[in-house]
Design a protein around this motif. Structure first.
Motif, PDB file in Angstrom:
ATOM      1  N   MET A   1      20.236  38.651  20.480  1.00 13.32           N
ATOM      2  CA  MET A   1      19.871  37.249  20.515  1.00 13.32           C
ATOM      3  C   MET A   1      20.545  36.479  19.375  1.00 13.32           C
ATOM      4  SD  MET A   1      18.098  35.141  22.210  1.00 13.32           S
ATOM      5  CE  MET A   1      17.425  33.544  22.077  1.00 13.32           C
ATOM      6  N   LYS A   2      20.606  37.117  18.197  1.00 14.49           N
ATOM      7  CA  LYS A   2      21.229  36.451  17.057  1.00 14.49           C
ATOM      8  C   LYS A   2      22.707  36.204  17.303  1.00 14.49           C
ATOM      9  CE  LYS A   2      18.186  38.279  13.477  1.00 14.49           C
ATOM     10  NZ  LYS A   2      18.117  39.094  12.262  1.00 14.49           N
ATOM     11  N   LYS A   3      23.377  37.129  17.992  1.00 19.56           N
ATOM     12  CA  LYS A   3      24.801  36.963  18.269  1.00 19.56           C
ATOM     13  C   LYS A   3      25.041  35.792  19.226  1.00 19.56           C
ATOM     14  CE  LYS A   3      26.163  41.715  17.469  1.00 19.56           C
ATOM     15  NZ  LYS A   3      26.768  42.916  18.022  1.00 19.56           N
ATOM     16  N   GLY A   7      26.979  32.523  18.124  1.00 23.79           N
ATOM     17  CA  GLY A   7      28.159  32.170  18.918  1.00 23.79           C
ATOM     18  C   GLY A   7      28.106  30.724  19.392  1.00 23.79           C
ATOM     19  N   ILE A   8      26.933  30.279  19.832  1.00 22.42           N
ATOM     20  CA  ILE A   8      26.763  28.887  20.269  1.00 22.42           C
ATOM     21  C   ILE A   8      26.955  27.938  19.091  1.00 22.42           C
ATOM     22  CG2 ILE A   8      25.077  27.213  21.148  1.00 22.42           C
ATOM     23  CD1 ILE A   8      23.973  29.491  22.911  1.00 22.42           C
ATOM     24  N   VAL A   9      26.365  28.260  17.956  1.00 24.47           N
ATOM     25  CA  VAL A   9      26.507  27.418  16.768  1.00 24.47           C
ATOM     26  C   VAL A   9      27.971  27.348  16.338  1.00 24.47           C
ATOM     27  CG1 VAL A   9      25.943  27.244  14.305  1.00 24.47           C
ATOM     28  CG2 VAL A   9      24.150  27.745  15.970  1.00 24.47           C
ATOM     29  N   LEU A  10      28.678  28.465  16.367  1.00 18.59           N
ATOM     30  CA  LEU A  10      30.089  28.487  16.000  1.00 18.59           C
ATOM     31  C   LEU A  10      30.919  27.651  16.968  1.00 18.59           C
ATOM     32  CD1 LEU A  10      32.216  29.648  14.102  1.00 18.59           C
ATOM     33  CD2 LEU A  10      32.448  31.570  15.671  1.00 18.59           C
ATOM     34  N   PHE A  11      30.629  27.745  18.271  1.00 21.05           N
ATOM     35  CA  PHE A  11      31.350  26.944  19.266  1.00 21.05           C
ATOM     36  C   PHE A  11      31.126  25.453  19.037  1.00 21.05           C
ATOM     37  CE2 PHE A  11      33.334  25.731  23.094  1.00 21.05           C
ATOM     38  CZ  PHE A  11      32.542  24.744  23.658  1.00 21.05           C
ATOM     39  N   VAL A  12      29.870  25.056  18.815  1.00 18.71           N
ATOM     40  CA  VAL A  12      29.561  23.641  18.583  1.00 18.71           C
ATOM     41  C   VAL A  12      30.239  23.160  17.307  1.00 18.71           C
ATOM     42  CG1 VAL A  12      27.685  22.030  18.049  1.00 18.71           C
ATOM     43  CG2 VAL A  12      27.420  23.683  19.891  1.00 18.71           C
TER      44      VAL A  12
END
Length: 189
Positions: A1-3, A7-12
């Protein structure tokens, strides 16, 4: 879940980092002149209410062109924009003390004491914010009012600003180098 979340935070984060590279621009062109408008983000407290626009006027013809006038509508003058976001020191102090008074009972008057201590710092930072907004407003309200000549491949840059969600309209009147008649180049919203 953390990944997944990271990953979403990094993409945004990456998306918003490269978003200014894809700034909105519009180009109007005829056989003589090219006009390009690019929206610019303002960096002072003007950015809450205003958007900056940079215009590049380029001579694409092989002879000099005489530009008689540049008219801009639906833009904000530097003085009006600055005065609409200017905050006085008394207003900033009153807001800070009001917050301290509102939270005085739950914090056993510690917020009131903290707000009294913070008032001088708030007033100084408010003045710095006013100076920054005034300087930025002056940078975005410059264009040539008299007629001028653009040489081949030469580019003239002028800036203006407008309220958010509004785009200025520009009309450029110039002399056709072949027929000596007046022509216009319009950029509507």
């Amino acid at each position: 879940m953390k990944k997944i979340v990271s990953g979403i935070v990094l993409f945004v984060f990456c998306f918003f980092q490269y978003l200014p590279a894809f700034s909105l621009s519009k180009t109007e062109e005829n056989n003589y002149l090219s006009l390009k408008r690019t929206s610019r983000h303002l960096h002072s407290r003007l950015s809450k209410d205003y958007t900056g626009y940079e215009y590049k006027l380029k001579n694409v013809y092989d002879k000099p062109i005489n530009v008689q006038s540049i008219s801009v509508w639906d833009n904000a003058s530097s003085k009006v924009a600055y005065l609409s976001v200017k905050r006085t020191g008394a207003r900033a102090a009153a807001e800070t003390l009001g917050t301290g008074v509102a939270l005085a009972l739950p914090t056993l008057t510690l917020s009131l004491i903290g707000s009294v201590i913070a008032v001088p710092f708030i007033i100084v930072s408010n003045q710095i914010g006013n100076i920054g907004a005034n300087q930025e407003a002056k940078r975005y309200d410059k264009r040539q009012d008299s007629s001028f000549t653009i040489n081949p491949k030469e580019e003239i840059v002028f800036k203006t600003m407008a309220l958010r969600m509004h785009k200025p309209s520009v009309k450029i009147v110039f002399t056709n180098p072949i027929t000596e008649e007046n022509m216009t180049l319009d950029m509507q919203k």
